[in-house]
Motif scaffolding. Structure first.
Motif, PDB file in Angstrom:
ATOM      1  N   ILE A   1      -1.010  -5.566  23.324  1.00  0.00           N
ATOM      2  CA  ILE A   1      -1.531  -6.429  22.253  1.00  0.00           C
ATOM      3  C   ILE A   1      -0.898  -6.110  20.902  1.00  0.00           C
ATOM      4  N   GLY A   2       0.101  -5.241  20.919  1.00  0.00           N
ATOM      5  CA  GLY A   2       0.864  -4.989  19.710  1.00  0.00           C
ATOM      6  C   GLY A   2       0.408  -3.845  18.838  1.00  0.00           C
ATOM      7  N   ARG A   3      -0.520  -3.032  19.321  1.00  0.00           N
ATOM      8  CA  ARG A   3      -0.931  -1.867  18.537  1.00  0.00           C
ATOM      9  C   ARG A   3       0.099  -0.755  18.705  1.00  0.00           C
ATOM     10  N   ASN A   4       0.436  -0.114  17.575  1.00  0.00           N
ATOM     11  CA  ASN A   4       1.392   0.984  17.634  1.00  0.00           C
ATOM     12  C   ASN A   4       0.729   2.279  17.162  1.00  0.00           C
ATOM     13  N   ALA A   5       1.527   3.317  17.056  1.00  0.00           N
ATOM     14  CA  ALA A   5       0.993   4.628  16.667  1.00  0.00           C
ATOM     15  C   ALA A   5       0.319   4.589  15.297  1.00  0.00           C
ATOM     16  N   PHE A   6       0.861   3.780  14.387  1.00  0.00           N
ATOM     17  CA  PHE A   6       0.268   3.703  13.057  1.00  0.00           C
ATOM     18  C   PHE A   6      -1.120   3.077  13.106  1.00  0.00           C
ATOM     19  N   HIS A   7      -1.290   2.047  13.924  1.00  0.00           N
ATOM     20  CA  HIS A   7      -2.611   1.433  14.081  1.00  0.00           C
ATOM     21  C   HIS A   7      -3.624   2.459  14.591  1.00  0.00           C
ATOM     22  N   TYR A   8      -3.219   3.250  15.582  1.00  0.00           N
ATOM     23  CA  TYR A   8      -4.142   4.239  16.146  1.00  0.00           C
ATOM     24  C   TYR A   8      -4.416   5.390  15.176  1.00  0.00           C
ATOM     25  N   ALA A   9      -3.415   5.769  14.389  1.00  0.00           N
ATOM     26  CA  ALA A   9      -3.647   6.805  13.373  1.00  0.00           C
ATOM     27  C   ALA A   9      -4.688   6.322  12.370  1.00  0.00           C
ATOM     28  N   ALA A  10      -4.587   5.055  11.983  1.00  0.00           N
ATOM     29  CA  ALA A  10      -5.569   4.482  11.048  1.00  0.00           C
ATOM     30  C   ALA A  10      -6.945   4.412  11.687  1.00  0.00           C
TER      31      ALA A  10
ATOM     32  N   GLU B   1       6.857   7.778   6.686  1.00  0.00           N
ATOM     33  CA  GLU B   1       8.161   8.408   6.438  1.00  0.00           C
ATOM     34  C   GLU B   1       9.164   8.043   7.518  1.00  0.00           C
ATOM     35  N   LYS B   2       8.684   7.798   8.723  1.00  0.00           N
ATOM     36  CA  LYS B   2       9.543   7.429   9.853  1.00  0.00           C
ATOM     37  C   LYS B   2       9.869   5.934   9.864  1.00  0.00           C
ATOM     38  N   GLY B   3       9.324   5.196   8.908  1.00  0.00           N
ATOM     39  CA  GLY B   3       9.692   3.795   8.793  1.00  0.00           C
ATOM     40  C   GLY B   3       8.685   2.778   9.285  1.00  0.00           C
ATOM     41  N   PHE B   4       7.482   3.198   9.595  1.00  0.00           N
ATOM     42  CA  PHE B   4       6.468   2.232  10.030  1.00  0.00           C
ATOM     43  C   PHE B   4       6.065   1.326   8.875  1.00  0.00           C
ATOM     44  N   ASP B   5       5.750   0.100   9.208  1.00  0.00           N
ATOM     45  CA  ASP B   5       5.272  -0.879   8.236  1.00  0.00           C
ATOM     46  C   ASP B   5       3.750  -0.834   8.241  1.00  0.00           C
ATOM     47  N   LYS B   6       3.154  -0.410   7.138  1.00  0.00           N
ATOM     48  CA  LYS B   6       1.694  -0.278   7.100  1.00  0.00           C
ATOM     49  C   LYS B   6       0.989  -1.619   7.198  1.00  0.00           C
ATOM     50  N   ASP B   7       1.701  -2.706   6.957  1.00  0.00           N
ATOM     51  CA  ASP B   7       1.106  -4.040   7.009  1.00  0.00           C
ATOM     52  C   ASP B   7       1.417  -4.797   8.303  1.00  0.00           C
ATOM     53  N   ALA B   8       2.032  -4.116   9.266  1.00  0.00           N
ATOM     54  CA  ALA B   8       2.359  -4.767  10.534  1.00  0.00           C
ATOM     55  C   ALA B   8       1.084  -5.234  11.229  1.00  0.00           C
ATOM     56  N   LYS B   9       1.170  -6.377  11.881  1.00  0.00           N
ATOM     57  CA  LYS B   9       0.009  -6.953  12.569  1.00  0.00           C
ATOM     58  C   LYS B   9       0.185  -6.901  14.078  1.00  0.00           C
ATOM     59  N   THR B  10      -0.930  -6.764  14.762  1.00  0.00           N
ATOM     60  CA  THR B  10      -0.929  -6.845  16.212  1.00  0.00           C
ATOM     61  C   THR B  10      -0.895  -8.322  16.607  1.00  0.00           C
TER      62      THR B  10
ATOM     63  N   ALA C   1      -3.362  -2.128  10.137  1.00  0.00           N
ATOM     64  CA  ALA C   1      -3.873  -0.757  10.121  1.00  0.00           C
ATOM     65  C   ALA C   1      -5.129  -0.675   9.261  1.00  0.00           C
ATOM     66  N   LEU C   2      -5.161  -1.418   8.184  1.00  0.00           N
ATOM     67  CA  LEU C   2      -6.349  -1.435   7.324  1.00  0.00           C
ATOM     68  C   LEU C   2      -7.561  -1.944   8.099  1.00  0.00           C
ATOM     69  N   PHE C   3      -7.374  -3.006   8.861  1.00  0.00           N
ATOM     70  CA  PHE C   3      -8.467  -3.519   9.693  1.00  0.00           C
ATOM     71  C   PHE C   3      -8.925  -2.452  10.687  1.00  0.00           C
ATOM     72  N   MET C   4      -7.956  -1.777  11.303  1.00  0.00           N
ATOM     73  CA  MET C   4      -8.289  -0.755  12.301  1.00  0.00           C
ATOM     74  C   MET C   4      -9.074   0.391  11.662  1.00  0.00           C
ATOM     75  N   ALA C   5      -8.672   0.811  10.458  1.00  0.00           N
ATOM     76  CA  ALA C   5      -9.386   1.886   9.766  1.00  0.00           C
ATOM     77  C   ALA C   5     -10.812   1.448   9.438  1.00  0.00           C
ATOM     78  N   CYS C   6     -10.961   0.217   8.976  1.00  0.00           N
ATOM     79  CA  CYS C   6     -12.306  -0.317   8.695  1.00  0.00           C
ATOM     80  C   CYS C   6     -13.136  -0.353   9.968  1.00  0.00           C
ATOM     81  N   ASP C   7     -12.528  -0.853  11.038  1.00  0.00           N
ATOM     82  CA  ASP C   7     -13.222  -0.972  12.318  1.00  0.00           C
ATOM     83  C   ASP C   7     -13.661   0.397  12.839  1.00  0.00           C
ATOM     84  N   GLY C   8     -12.859   1.424  12.566  1.00  0.00           N
ATOM     85  CA  GLY C   8     -13.180   2.775  13.006  1.00  0.00           C
ATOM     86  C   GLY C   8     -14.076   3.531  12.045  1.00  0.00           C
ATOM     87  N   GLY C   9     -14.464   2.893  10.927  1.00  0.00           N
ATOM     88  CA  GLY C   9     -15.321   3.562   9.959  1.00  0.00           C
ATOM     89  C   GLY C   9     -14.629   4.701   9.231  1.00  0.00           C
TER      90      GLY C   9
END
Length: 75
Positions: free
Chosen positions: A22-31, A44-53, A59-67
């Motif tokens: 579904i398009g989740r990457n390591a950055f989404h899970y870190a968030a 630092e490795k080049g991930f886009d913090k605004d990338a969407k699944t 990632a912001l949505f994922m962080a909110c969803d995870g509290g």
């Protein structure tokens, strides 16, 4: 887990930018898990913090969803 993930990425030829079906990457899970240290490293490795699944999750949505309040502030 950060040190282990960093070691694997830095030492072996792993595809750390791979995503799930579904398009989740390591950055989404870190968030989702609130790992700011991991998010900093992945940026630092080049991930886009605004990338969407495929479901338009960021990632912001994922962080909110995870509290993860600190991760939300970081993002």
């Amino acid at each position: 887990y950060f040190e282990l993930a960093k070691h694997l990425i830095d030492t072996y030829a792993v595809d750390y930018k791979a995503a799930t079906g579904i398009g989740r990457n390591a950055f989404h899970y870190a968030a989702l898990n609130g790992s700011i240290e991991s998010m900093r490293y992945l940026l630092e490795k080049g991930f886009d913090k605004d990338a969407k699944t495929r479901c338009d999750e960021t990632a912001l949505f994922m962080a909110c969803d995870g509290g993860q309040v600190e991760a939300v502030r970081f993002l």
